[in-house]
Design a protein around this motif. Structure first.
Motif, PDB file in Angstrom:
ATOM      1  N   ILE A   1       0.857  -1.186   0.000  1.00  0.00           N
ATOM      2  CA  ILE A   1       0.000   0.000   0.000  1.00  0.00           C
ATOM      3  C   ILE A   1       0.896   1.239   0.000  1.00  0.00           C
ATOM      4  N   PRO A   2       0.734   2.120  -0.979  1.00  0.00           N
ATOM      5  CA  PRO A   2       1.492   3.382  -0.964  1.00  0.00           C
ATOM      6  C   PRO A   2       1.085   4.225   0.241  1.00  0.00           C
ATOM      7  N   VAL A   3       2.034   4.968   0.767  1.00  0.00           N
ATOM      8  CA  VAL A   3       1.790   5.847   1.912  1.00  0.00           C
ATOM      9  C   VAL A   3       1.887   7.282   1.420  1.00  0.00           C
ATOM     10  N   VAL A   4       0.818   8.047   1.607  1.00  0.00           N
ATOM     11  CA  VAL A   4       0.789   9.430   1.135  1.00  0.00           C
ATOM     12  C   VAL A   4       0.457  10.366   2.290  1.00  0.00           C
ATOM     13  N   ASP A   5       0.902  11.608   2.170  1.00  0.00           N
ATOM     14  CA  ASP A   5       0.591  12.604   3.194  1.00  0.00           C
ATOM     15  C   ASP A   5      -0.718  13.306   2.856  1.00  0.00           C
ATOM     16  N   GLU A   6      -1.038  14.347   3.618  1.00  0.00           N
ATOM     17  CA  GLU A   6      -2.312  15.033   3.439  1.00  0.00           C
ATOM     18  C   GLU A   6      -2.382  15.799   2.123  1.00  0.00           C
ATOM     19  N   GLU A   7      -1.253  15.963   1.470  1.00  0.00           N
ATOM     20  CA  GLU A   7      -1.227  16.655   0.177  1.00  0.00           C
ATOM     21  C   GLU A   7      -1.140  15.680  -0.992  1.00  0.00           C
ATOM     22  N   ASP A   8      -1.417  14.394  -0.724  1.00  0.00           N
ATOM     23  CA  ASP A   8      -1.401  13.348  -1.747  1.00  0.00           C
ATOM     24  C   ASP A   8      -0.014  13.084  -2.313  1.00  0.00           C
ATOM     25  N   THR A   9       1.017  13.465  -1.577  1.00  0.00           N
ATOM     26  CA  THR A   9       2.393  13.242  -2.008  1.00  0.00           C
ATOM     27  C   THR A   9       2.901  11.918  -1.445  1.00  0.00           C
ATOM     28  N   LEU A  10       3.533  11.117  -2.284  1.00  0.00           N
ATOM     29  CA  LEU A  10       4.070   9.831  -1.848  1.00  0.00           C
ATOM     30  C   LEU A  10       5.204  10.042  -0.856  1.00  0.00           C
ATOM     31  N   VAL A  11       5.116   9.379   0.307  1.00  0.00           N
ATOM     32  CA  VAL A  11       6.180   9.468   1.313  1.00  0.00           C
ATOM     33  C   VAL A  11       6.788   8.109   1.613  1.00  0.00           C
ATOM     34  N   GLY A  12       6.224   7.051   1.047  1.00  0.00           N
ATOM     35  CA  GLY A  12       6.763   5.720   1.278  1.00  0.00           C
ATOM     36  C   GLY A  12       5.807   4.653   0.785  1.00  0.00           C
ATOM     37  N   ILE A  13       6.142   3.415   1.099  1.00  0.00           N
ATOM     38  CA  ILE A  13       5.273   2.292   0.758  1.00  0.00           C
ATOM     39  C   ILE A  13       5.432   1.235   1.848  1.00  0.00           C
ATOM     40  N   VAL A  14       4.338   0.583   2.189  1.00  0.00           N
ATOM     41  CA  VAL A  14       4.396  -0.489   3.181  1.00  0.00           C
ATOM     42  C   VAL A  14       3.964  -1.772   2.488  1.00  0.00           C
ATOM     43  N   SER A  15       4.788  -2.801   2.591  1.00  0.00           N
ATOM     44  CA  SER A  15       4.549  -4.059   1.902  1.00  0.00           C
ATOM     45  C   SER A  15       4.404  -5.191   2.914  1.00  0.00           C
ATOM     46  N   LYS A  16       4.020  -6.354   2.396  1.00  0.00           N
ATOM     47  CA  LYS A  16       3.948  -7.532   3.252  1.00  0.00           C
ATOM     48  C   LYS A  16       5.311  -7.823   3.875  1.00  0.00           C
TER      49      LYS A  16
END
Length: 211
Positions: free
Chosen positions: A179-194
């Motif tokens: 699942i991509p991790v985004v901030d309140e401005e819809d900017t990608l800040v990371g990703i969390v995987s299995k």
């Protein structure tokens, strides 16, 4: 908090509970090669929603009781275990660029961002294969297309402070590898995987997952 994106536009931003009420968790059991065949997000009738939510809660309560989980333990958030420096491609990259990135980095999917780093979607080898199979005679032209011009499937994202246990449950129920991790401005800040979650469970002694 979770959000559903449709080619860069937020379709819904809500809690996990509302996510289950709106979307069918049983729909994505079979992965389709067609990026436009978005069975992941089939709408539920009100009766189906209530029955599914009740069943999910009963199963969750039963599992928690069986495992004797102490829910007073410290809560770990996505930001604590996510991959911050994740691989991504900008919208002007080609389909061939995305294939090479997937192959070289040995990852299952890559986030696609607009030039101002807003999340647009995810691309994987199945999407690329489907594009080629639909028009084999013009495969070279397809591989030279910009990923920003493709119709990418809807995707679920989360924010950095979501409880890892909720994210784990959403990933299991919706059959997501990451699942991509985004901030309140819809900017990608990371990703969390299995893999991130499995690693966290093995290295953080008090991290408990009941999802």
């Amino acid at each position: 908090m979770f959000a559903i994106y449709n080619n860069g536009s937020v379709a819904i931003r809500s809690s996990a509970d509302n996510l289950y009420q709106i979307k069918n968790t049983d729909a994505p059991s079979d992965v389709s090669l067609k990026p436009d065949d978005d069975t992941l997000f089939q709408e539920l009738s009100k009766k189906q929603e209530n029955n599914q939510n009740k069943a999910n809660q009963e199963q969750l309560n039963a599992y928690k009781q069986m495992a004797n989980i102490d829910t007073t333990e410290a809560v770990y958030h996505v930001k604590d275990i996510m991959t911050a420096d994740c691989i991504f491609l900008l919208e002007n990259a080609t389909v061939m660029d995305s294939y090479n990135t997937l192959k070289d980095a040995q990852v299952s999917q890559v986030p696609i961002l607009s030039n101002d780093k807003k999340i647009l979607g995810l691309i994987n080898k199945k999407i690329i294969l489907n594009l080629i199979l639909e028009d084999l005679e013009n495969s070279r032209e397809i591989l030279s297309k910009k990923v920003g011009d493709l119709y990418l499937p809807q995707l679920i994202t989360t924010d950095p402070i979501t409880d890892i246990r909720r994210v784990s449950k959403v990933m299991i129920d919706f059959k997501l590898d990451a699942i991509p991790v985004v901030d309140e401005e819809d900017t990608l800040v990371g990703i969390v995987s299995k893999s991130d979650i499995i690693k966290a469970v093995s290295t953080i002694p008090k991290l408990q997952l009941y999802s």
